[in-house]
Design a protein around this motif. Sequence first.
Motif, PDB file in Angstrom:
ATOM      1  N   ASN A 182       0.731  -1.151  -0.090  1.00 31.91           N
ATOM      2  CA  ASN A 182       0.203   0.045   0.075  1.00 31.91           C
ATOM      3  C   ASN A 182       0.839   1.283  -0.010  1.00 31.91           C
ATOM      4  O   ASN A 182       0.558   2.130   0.813  1.00 31.91           O
ATOM      5  CB  ASN A 182      -0.914   0.236   1.148  1.00 31.91           C
ATOM      6  N   ASN A 183       1.835   1.521  -1.014  1.00 31.07           N
ATOM      7  CA  ASN A 183       2.830   2.528  -1.125  1.00 31.07           C
ATOM      8  C   ASN A 183       3.451   2.813   0.302  1.00 31.07           C
ATOM      9  O   ASN A 183       3.763   3.959   0.333  1.00 31.07           O
ATOM     10  CB  ASN A 183       2.012   3.724  -1.297  1.00 31.07           C
ATOM     11  N   GLU A 184       3.852   2.029   0.960  1.00 32.06           N
ATOM     12  CA  GLU A 184       4.612   1.898   2.276  1.00 32.06           C
ATOM     13  C   GLU A 184       5.790   0.752   2.105  1.00 32.06           C
ATOM     14  O   GLU A 184       5.453  -0.246   1.762  1.00 32.06           O
ATOM     15  CB  GLU A 184       3.827   1.906   3.446  1.00 32.06           C
ATOM     16  N   VAL A 185       6.581   1.211   2.736  1.00 31.88           N
ATOM     17  CA  VAL A 185       7.700   0.070   3.057  1.00 31.88           C
ATOM     18  C   VAL A 185       8.186   0.199   4.647  1.00 31.88           C
ATOM     19  O   VAL A 185       8.477   1.389   5.161  1.00 31.88           O
ATOM     20  CB  VAL A 185       9.270   0.704   2.308  1.00 31.88           C
ATOM     21  N   GLU A 186       7.916  -0.885   5.069  1.00 35.22           N
ATOM     22  CA  GLU A 186       8.252  -1.034   6.476  1.00 35.22           C
ATOM     23  C   GLU A 186       9.579  -1.858   6.619  1.00 35.22           C
ATOM     24  O   GLU A 186       9.709  -2.895   6.202  1.00 35.22           O
ATOM     25  CB  GLU A 186       6.804  -2.075   7.238  1.00 35.22           C
ATOM     26  N   LEU A 187      10.396  -1.207   7.672  1.00 31.32           N
ATOM     27  CA  LEU A 187      11.688  -1.827   7.963  1.00 31.32           C
ATOM     28  C   LEU A 187      11.410  -2.381   9.623  1.00 31.32           C
ATOM     29  O   LEU A 187      10.938  -1.484  10.429  1.00 31.32           O
ATOM     30  CB  LEU A 187      12.674  -0.880   7.887  1.00 31.32           C
ATOM     31  N   GLU A 230       6.604   6.031   3.682  1.00 32.65           N
ATOM     32  CA  GLU A 230       5.547   6.378   2.557  1.00 32.65           C
ATOM     33  C   GLU A 230       6.220   6.625   1.268  1.00 32.65           C
ATOM     34  O   GLU A 230       7.184   7.355   1.095  1.00 32.65           O
ATOM     35  CB  GLU A 230       4.552   7.660   2.987  1.00 32.65           C
ATOM     36  N   LEU A 231       5.723   5.853   0.128  1.00 25.85           N
ATOM     37  CA  LEU A 231       6.201   6.074  -1.059  1.00 25.85           C
ATOM     38  C   LEU A 231       5.311   7.370  -1.927  1.00 25.85           C
ATOM     39  O   LEU A 231       4.314   7.151  -1.867  1.00 25.85           O
ATOM     40  CB  LEU A 231       6.391   4.815  -1.965  1.00 25.85           C
ATOM     41  N   ASN A 232       6.086   7.756  -2.779  1.00 27.19           N
ATOM     42  CA  ASN A 232       5.183   8.794  -3.848  1.00 27.19           C
ATOM     43  C   ASN A 232       4.964   8.018  -5.090  1.00 27.19           C
ATOM     44  O   ASN A 232       4.945   6.888  -5.052  1.00 27.19           O
ATOM     45  CB  ASN A 232       6.043  10.017  -3.865  1.00 27.19           C
ATOM     46  N   ASP A 233       4.390   8.679  -6.019  1.00 21.19           N
ATOM     47  CA  ASP A 233       3.757   8.173  -7.217  1.00 21.19           C
ATOM     48  C   ASP A 233       5.154   7.331  -8.102  1.00 21.19           C
ATOM     49  O   ASP A 233       4.681   6.577  -8.895  1.00 21.19           O
ATOM     50  CB  ASP A 233       3.098   8.939  -8.163  1.00 21.19           C
ATOM     51  N   SER A 234       6.300   7.600  -7.757  1.00 23.25           N
ATOM     52  CA  SER A 234       7.514   7.251  -8.414  1.00 23.25           C
ATOM     53  C   SER A 234       8.099   5.981  -7.690  1.00 23.25           C
ATOM     54  O   SER A 234       9.067   5.425  -8.033  1.00 23.25           O
ATOM     55  CB  SER A 234       8.533   8.367  -8.668  1.00 23.25           C
ATOM     56  N   ASN A 235       7.420   5.711  -6.657  1.00 20.78           N
ATOM     57  CA  ASN A 235       7.853   4.557  -5.569  1.00 20.78           C
ATOM     58  C   ASN A 235       9.110   5.006  -4.990  1.00 20.78           C
ATOM     59  O   ASN A 235      10.040   4.194  -4.845  1.00 20.78           O
ATOM     60  CB  ASN A 235       7.901   3.461  -6.400  1.00 20.78           C
ATOM     61  N   ALA A 236       9.351   6.382  -4.865  1.00 23.99           N
ATOM     62  CA  ALA A 236      10.502   6.793  -4.064  1.00 23.99           C
ATOM     63  C   ALA A 236      10.063   7.123  -2.594  1.00 23.99           C
ATOM     64  O   ALA A 236       8.914   7.259  -2.489  1.00 23.99           O
ATOM     65  CB  ALA A 236      11.064   8.125  -4.903  1.00 23.99           C
ATOM     66  N   ALA A 237      10.810   7.007  -1.681  1.00 23.68           N
ATOM     67  CA  ALA A 237      10.699   7.337  -0.243  1.00 23.68           C
ATOM     68  C   ALA A 237      10.371   8.858  -0.104  1.00 23.68           C
ATOM     69  O   ALA A 237      11.283   9.637  -0.405  1.00 23.68           O
ATOM     70  CB  ALA A 237      11.763   6.829   0.609  1.00 23.68           C
ATOM     71  N   MET A 250       8.554  10.368   2.537  1.00 22.22           N
ATOM     72  CA  MET A 250       8.796  10.747   4.032  1.00 22.22           C
ATOM     73  C   MET A 250       8.531   9.414   4.995  1.00 22.22           C
ATOM     74  O   MET A 250       8.096   8.441   4.621  1.00 22.22           O
ATOM     75  CB  MET A 250       7.613  11.837   4.333  1.00 22.22           C
ATOM     76  N   LEU A 251       9.058   9.777   5.990  1.00 27.81           N
ATOM     77  CA  LEU A 251       8.977   8.842   7.307  1.00 27.81           C
ATOM     78  C   LEU A 251       7.610   9.080   7.805  1.00 27.81           C
ATOM     79  O   LEU A 251       7.111  10.038   8.054  1.00 27.81           O
ATOM     80  CB  LEU A 251      10.116   9.144   8.420  1.00 27.81           C
ATOM     81  N   ALA A 252       6.628   7.763   7.780  1.00 32.00           N
ATOM     82  CA  ALA A 252       5.325   7.941   8.061  1.00 32.00           C
ATOM     83  C   ALA A 252       5.379   7.727   9.677  1.00 32.00           C
ATOM     84  O   ALA A 252       4.363   8.296  10.057  1.00 32.00           O
ATOM     85  CB  ALA A 252       4.380   6.940   7.336  1.00 32.00           C
ATOM     86  N   SER A 253       6.090   6.657  10.241  1.00 36.19           N
ATOM     87  CA  SER A 253       5.953   6.619  11.554  1.00 36.19           C
ATOM     88  C   SER A 253       7.089   5.692  12.062  1.00 36.19           C
ATOM     89  O   SER A 253       7.615   5.138  11.121  1.00 36.19           O
ATOM     90  CB  SER A 253       4.601   5.945  11.778  1.00 36.19           C
ATOM     91  N   ALA A 254       7.413   5.768  13.328  1.00 38.50           N
ATOM     92  CA  ALA A 254       8.504   4.858  13.819  1.00 38.50           C
ATOM     93  C   ALA A 254       7.846   4.197  15.271  1.00 38.50           C
ATOM     94  O   ALA A 254       7.056   5.025  16.021  1.00 38.50           O
ATOM     95  CB  ALA A 254       9.814   5.771  14.307  1.00 38.50           C
ATOM     96  N   ARG A 255       7.841   2.880  15.276  1.00 39.70           N
ATOM     97  CA  ARG A 255       7.450   2.282  16.394  1.00 39.70           C
ATOM     98  C   ARG A 255       8.432   1.581  17.143  1.00 39.70           C
ATOM     99  O   ARG A 255       9.415   1.239  16.516  1.00 39.70           O
ATOM    100  CB  ARG A 255       6.399   1.310  15.667  1.00 39.70           C
TER     101      ARG A 255
END
Length: 85
Positions: free
Chosen positions: A44-49, A71-78, A80-85
């Motif tokens: 869903n347009n996110e990458v989780e590490l 969170e990824l943009n339309d070009s699948n580039a990072a 922004m940082l969406a969240s840190a847990r």
Amino acid sequence: LFRHLRYTYTYDNENRVTSKEASKWDSSKETWVPYFKMDVSYANNEVELSYARWNSKSNAYDSNVEKTVYELNDSNAALMLASAR
């Protein structure tokens, strides 16, 4: 050159990294010892590490995992940082 760190990567069917595992060289035992593991999931347009350190007492990666979501943009580039847990 000398042994210090060794990295092992796992990829998915789209050739994206899904895990990175690091091992440190133990010169007294002359063996590689696990150090940390980072798992990567894509959805869903996110990458989780997810990052976990090796626990030598339990011989497993710690269950106290640190997670970061990008969170990824339309070009699948990072974007922004969406969240840190």
